[in-house]
Enzyme design. Sequence first.
Site, mmCIF file in Angstrom:
data_model
loop_
_atom_site.group_PDB
_atom_site.id
_atom_site.type_symbol
_atom_site.label_atom_id
_atom_site.label_comp_id
_atom_site.label_asym_id
_atom_site.label_seq_id
_atom_site.Cartn_x
_atom_site.Cartn_y
_atom_site.Cartn_z
ATOM 1 N N HIS A 188 0.830 -1.217 0.000
ATOM 2 C CA HIS A 188 0.000 0.000 0.000
ATOM 3 C C HIS A 188 0.858 1.257 0.000
ATOM 4 O O HIS A 188 0.434 2.307 -0.464
ATOM 5 C CB HIS A 188 -1.000 -0.036 1.154
ATOM 6 C CG HIS A 188 -2.136 -0.972 0.865
ATOM 7 N ND1 HIS A 188 -2.180 -2.248 1.357
ATOM 8 C CD2 HIS A 188 -3.214 -0.827 0.070
ATOM 9 C CE1 HIS A 188 -3.261 -2.849 0.888
ATOM 10 N NE2 HIS A 188 -3.905 -2.018 0.109
ATOM 11 N N GLU A 430 -10.418 -11.290 -4.242
ATOM 12 C CA GLU A 430 -9.032 -11.042 -3.823
ATOM 13 C C GLU A 430 -8.431 -12.263 -3.139
ATOM 14 O O GLU A 430 -7.254 -12.278 -2.797
ATOM 15 C CB GLU A 430 -8.985 -9.884 -2.820
ATOM 16 C CG GLU A 430 -9.483 -8.587 -3.374
ATOM 17 C CD GLU A 430 -9.512 -7.508 -2.322
ATOM 18 O OE1 GLU A 430 -8.571 -6.710 -2.277
ATOM 19 O OE2 GLU A 430 -10.480 -7.454 -1.550
ATOM 20 N N ASP A 454 -4.054 -8.521 -3.961
ATOM 21 C CA ASP A 454 -4.241 -9.506 -2.898
ATOM 22 C C ASP A 454 -4.403 -10.911 -3.458
ATOM 23 O O ASP A 454 -3.960 -11.877 -2.837
ATOM 24 C CB ASP A 454 -5.458 -9.135 -2.041
ATOM 25 C CG ASP A 454 -5.081 -8.089 -1.005
ATOM 26 O OD1 ASP A 454 -4.041 -8.261 -0.352
ATOM 27 O OD2 ASP A 454 -5.800 -7.095 -0.863
ATOM 28 N N CYS A 501 -9.155 -4.400 -10.815
ATOM 29 C CA CYS A 501 -8.779 -3.109 -10.244
ATOM 30 C C CYS A 501 -7.448 -3.173 -9.496
ATOM 31 O O CYS A 501 -7.042 -2.202 -8.872
ATOM 32 C CB CYS A 501 -9.886 -2.562 -9.350
ATOM 33 S SG CYS A 501 -10.150 -3.540 -7.876
#
Length: 572
Positions: A188, A430, A454, A501
């Site tokens: 992140h 994910e 993920d 995404c």
Amino acid sequence: MFGLQGTGIGGGIVIGRARVLETSQRDVLRYRLQPDNAEAELERLQSAIETVKAELGELAEHLPADAPAEAHALLDVHAMILDDPALADAAREAIREHLWNAEWAFSAQAGHLAAQFAELEDPYLSERGRDVKQVADRVIRVLSGSRARGAVVAEPAIFVAEDIAPADMLSLRSALGFCIDLGGVTSHTAILARSMNVPAVVGLGSASELIRDDDWLILDGESGVVIVAPDETVLAEYRHRQDAGRLERERLRRLIKVPCVTLDGVRVSLEANIERPEEAAQALEAGADGVGLFRSEFLFLNRRELPGEDEQYEAYRDAVLGMAGRPVTIRTLDVGAEKELSTESGAVAPNPALGRRAIRFCLAAPSVFLTQLRAILRASAHGKVRLLIPMLAHAHEIDQSLQMIEAARSQLRERRQPFDEQVPVGGMVEVPAAALSASLFVKRLDFLSIGTNDLIQYTLAIDRTDHEVAGLYDPFHPAVLRLIALTIRAARKADKPVAVCGEMAGDWAATRLLLGMGLTQFSMHEASLLRVKQEILLSDVSKLAPKVARLLASDDPARVRSLLMRLRSDGI
Ligand code: PEP
Ligand code: MG
């Protein structure tokens, strides 16, 4: 001059001075303020000190009747330390004189004072050094939580650190770039650097030990190269490359208004990932067809209290208005793992990425979840909103989420607050369990969105934040490709929209692969949109589909990559 090699996460080339964030106290952010901000920083420190005093007072008041006398005495000592001018005044002076941020100033003074105590021979007094540290920790914790997003403006610099928590990055708005020892491309931290539109290199190993404050740095976010104290020739070469990068971006900008259609006429929707509502305007300007992922959790980080319903509603509404009629997909809170809330205290989970993250957290905190759901639904009165649930692994999580959404709707109806009754509800794929169950899950949902970051992490058992295993994190691994293909097929069969995404959607080297699997909806950081669009405009899905089906039979990611490049040069 010397060079370091890490993993580039994009953003082009930047040249600037280094600001090294302390490694030994990772949690203590260090940066210099702009002179205008010193007064506000002094007030921030004062308010943190007062909050800690109040906390200590509260603790003392609620000590059980049979608490040992030492407990009272200890709290008194801590309160006295806070009042000690040797600590607070010296920290204030460091803010005024050196323009250090409050965390830096306070921790530095606490460090000095603790060291002085430690040198004393008297065992009682030498122990007091630990008290100083404990008090300082409390103040710094409050300071870190009180940092309003974007409120702190440090000097523009390239920040160098062993690691920076996503929450802390939010306060480094003046960053020209980031050099980080740890982390991988889809940590992140990397994603946030991308959303801040600055070059970054992660997984640099020991950059934070080798680079000194004020060193000149060249940081190449594409190749992952960092050059420390470059000489004139190297500087000239990189300035030239910087110009070439600028030209390339200008050239790509001509594609903004070109319809996104493949050579054989397949219309592809390109959407943007955003972390903050202000980014909607940028996304629109870059030609995004909508927002495919609004990571709402960034509204929740770095603060002492969670945002209330109205504050959230305003943020979601601003994103919706910013997209001027295009859809905005708002993902519900994905906290946990590296995105820890400041309000969550307590022990760190043994394995946070596998712990109470995202939907697991929300279902365990129904009032937080309901507040967010109401705020998202209210924003739908201003434009097209889609609601997206992260990290689904079980059908009952979908059912519970749908029940919560229905509860939020009926609360709004009771309050007579307007919202769109038709807001579609989608789920993120994910976790391998979700991909393998996609044909079942999709029946309960209006759309799917594949979070490859993920999905890769959980399929390959590679921590996406761990640079030691970053080399094994491979989007082209056959297991990953099969799970993605399976999910796209399941959604298409059920006639439901499906998007990707994760970062893979923004990687132009994977564009043909995803198109060939039948994907027509991509969501990525705005900076990658035009590069991916260029690939789409030159692709032919009817020819790609059978070739990609064959690629899925390969167990060699390198071969998959090279065959994709061949398809590209063959004009398919
Ligand atoms: C993903 O996992 O691919 C994703 C888009 O979510 P995040 O990166 O926020 O975990
Ligand atoms: Mg994710």
